[in-house]
Design a protein around this motif. Structure first.
Motif, short mmCIF file in Angstrom:
data_model
loop_
_atom_site.label_atom_id
_atom_site.label_comp_id
_atom_site.label_asym_id
_atom_site.label_seq_id
_atom_site.Cartn_x
_atom_site.Cartn_y
_atom_site.Cartn_z
N SER A 35 1.04 13.89 -87.43
CA SER A 35 1.96 13.46 -86.35
C SER A 35 2.78 11.65 -87.03
O SER A 35 4.22 11.88 -86.37
CB SER A 35 1.97 13.09 -85.21
N GLN A 36 2.36 11.09 -87.63
CA GLN A 36 3.15 9.84 -88.68
C GLN A 36 3.81 10.66 -89.04
O GLN A 36 4.86 10.51 -89.40
CB GLN A 36 1.82 9.17 -88.84
N SER A 37 3.49 12.39 -89.63
CA SER A 37 5.05 12.73 -90.12
C SER A 37 6.19 12.78 -89.96
O SER A 37 5.69 14.00 -89.05
CB SER A 37 3.99 14.15 -91.10
N SER A 38 7.11 12.59 -90.83
CA SER A 38 8.26 13.21 -90.07
C SER A 38 8.84 13.88 -89.82
O SER A 38 9.67 14.57 -88.76
CB SER A 38 9.74 12.19 -91.34
N VAL A 39 7.75 15.31 -90.13
CA VAL A 39 8.55 17.18 -90.18
C VAL A 39 7.71 17.34 -89.20
O VAL A 39 7.48 18.16 -88.24
CB VAL A 39 7.94 17.96 -91.91
N LEU A 40 6.46 16.46 -88.60
CA LEU A 40 5.44 17.09 -87.57
C LEU A 40 5.36 16.36 -86.83
O LEU A 40 4.63 15.46 -85.43
CB LEU A 40 4.12 17.14 -87.53
N GLY A 41 6.86 15.27 -86.74
CA GLY A 41 7.09 13.81 -85.06
C GLY A 41 6.72 14.81 -83.90
O GLY A 41 6.68 13.82 -83.28
N GLY A 42 7.00 15.53 -83.72
CA GLY A 42 7.24 16.14 -82.70
C GLY A 42 8.73 15.45 -81.35
O GLY A 42 9.31 15.95 -82.37
N ILE A 43 9.09 15.83 -80.51
CA ILE A 43 9.94 16.32 -79.69
C ILE A 43 10.01 14.90 -78.28
O ILE A 43 8.35 14.63 -78.08
CB ILE A 43 10.24 17.29 -78.50
N LYS A 44 10.48 14.58 -78.46
CA LYS A 44 10.61 13.35 -76.96
C LYS A 44 11.27 13.70 -75.84
O LYS A 44 12.25 14.37 -75.81
CB LYS A 44 11.34 12.01 -77.57
N VAL A 45 11.04 13.38 -75.00
CA VAL A 45 11.73 13.79 -73.58
C VAL A 45 12.31 13.13 -73.23
O VAL A 45 12.93 12.78 -72.05
CB VAL A 45 10.45 14.02 -72.35
N ALA A 46 11.97 11.26 -73.76
CA ALA A 46 12.76 10.42 -73.55
C ALA A 46 13.11 9.83 -74.58
O ALA A 46 12.51 9.80 -75.30
CB ALA A 46 13.09 10.09 -72.12
N PRO A 47 14.47 8.67 -75.04
CA PRO A 47 13.81 8.10 -76.27
C PRO A 47 12.78 6.28 -75.88
O PRO A 47 12.08 6.69 -76.98
CB PRO A 47 15.61 7.21 -75.80
N THR A 48 12.21 6.40 -74.54
CA THR A 48 11.92 5.52 -74.58
C THR A 48 10.06 5.61 -75.08
O THR A 48 9.60 5.27 -74.77
CB THR A 48 11.75 4.87 -73.75
N ALA A 49 9.77 7.84 -74.92
CA ALA A 49 9.01 8.27 -74.60
C ALA A 49 8.34 8.54 -76.25
O ALA A 49 8.59 8.39 -76.85
CB ALA A 49 9.00 9.85 -73.84
N LEU A 50 6.80 8.74 -76.53
CA LEU A 50 6.01 8.95 -77.02
C LEU A 50 6.50 10.74 -77.47
O LEU A 50 6.55 11.52 -76.24
CB LEU A 50 4.35 9.12 -76.21
N ALA A 51 6.42 10.53 -78.78
CA ALA A 51 6.55 12.21 -79.20
C ALA A 51 5.55 12.63 -78.75
O ALA A 51 4.19 11.83 -78.92
CB ALA A 51 7.49 12.22 -80.18
N VAL A 52 5.77 14.52 -79.05
CA VAL A 52 4.22 15.03 -78.33
C VAL A 52 4.88 16.58 -79.71
O VAL A 52 5.77 16.85 -79.43
CB VAL A 52 4.71 15.44 -76.93
N ASN A 53 3.81 16.48 -80.12
CA ASN A 53 3.99 17.91 -81.38
C ASN A 53 2.78 18.91 -80.56
O ASN A 53 2.82 19.31 -81.74
CB ASN A 53 3.37 16.77 -83.12
N HIS A 54 2.19 19.09 -79.43
CA HIS A 54 1.35 19.90 -79.67
C HIS A 54 1.20 19.91 -78.15
O HIS A 54 0.70 18.71 -77.25
CB HIS A 54 -0.03 20.20 -80.49
N LEU A 55 0.45 21.22 -77.33
CA LEU A 55 0.30 21.61 -76.00
C LEU A 55 -0.50 22.70 -76.23
O LEU A 55 -0.23 23.66 -76.91
CB LEU A 55 1.90 21.29 -74.96
N LEU A 56 -1.38 22.43 -75.24
CA LEU A 56 -2.99 23.61 -75.56
C LEU A 56 -3.37 23.63 -74.39
O LEU A 56 -3.40 22.70 -73.33
CB LEU A 56 -3.80 22.76 -76.72
N PHE A 57 -2.86 24.47 -74.87
CA PHE A 57 -3.89 25.81 -73.21
C PHE A 57 -4.74 26.72 -73.21
O PHE A 57 -4.95 26.59 -74.40
CB PHE A 57 -2.30 26.16 -72.34
N ALA A 58 -5.14 27.22 -72.48
CA ALA A 58 -6.41 28.19 -71.76
C ALA A 58 -6.85 29.18 -72.99
O ALA A 58 -7.60 28.59 -74.11
CB ALA A 58 -6.72 28.65 -70.51
#
Length: 162
Positions: A35-58
């Motif tokens: 996630s340190q990579s700029s291409v895998l940085g993920g998304i942020k739900v708010a400017p101050t939020a942490l970036a999320v690059n994955h969600l795992l479900f069952a």
């Protein structure tokens, strides 16, 4: 006497779900370290939020990455490493990809080719929640507010009639 993961599973010491969680943790660690990579940085739900690059479900995984050939190749390489290490594999026939509204068609085609996922779709809802919220959050989540209110009214009626 320690057992290997496979031996523990064969002896029914570990459930299939526990084995999945162990393997999913491996994928999660790979994605977090990348996630340190700029291409895998993920998304942020708010400017101050942490970036999320994955969600795992069952039995489902959502990966968030920059729509570029570099991002797609990075994700593809990461998934290939995970598959080699875990023995699992990605079912590209069941996989879908979703792009943000402004993504050009040429970029979409290049990314789909790089990750070998050709189905581009996302249903209106995923796990019961809307997939495309947009700017009108009140309108998008109105059904949820109405559903909760109906439950509360039912509880109030039961309590008041008792």
């Amino acid at each position: 006497n320690s057992l290997s993961l496979r031996e523990a599973f064969d002896r029914e010491t570990l459930s299939p779900l526990t084995c999945f969680f162990i393997a999913a943790e491996g994928l999660s660690c790979l994605l977090k370290s990348s996630s340190q990579s700029s291409v895998l940085g993920g998304i942020k739900v708010a400017p101050t939020a942490l970036a999320v690059n994955h969600l795992l479900f069952a039995d489902d995984s959502l990966l968030f990455f920059k729509a570029s050939v570099e991002g797609a190749e990075a994700v593809s390489n990461l998934l290939n490493s995970y598959c080699r290490a875990s023995g699992q594999r990605v079912n590209n026939d069941k996989s879908t990809i979703f792009f943000s509204r402004g993504c050009p068609q040429t970029t979409r085609d290049s990314v789909k080719l790089a990750v070998q996922v050709h189905k581009e779709s996302l249903s209106d809802k995923y796990l019961g929640m809307p997939t495309d919220v947009g700017h009108s959050k009140n309108g998008t989540f109105k059904y949820l507010r109405d559903h909760v209110w109906e439950k509360v009214k039912g509880w109030m009626e039961k309590l008041l009639s008792a």
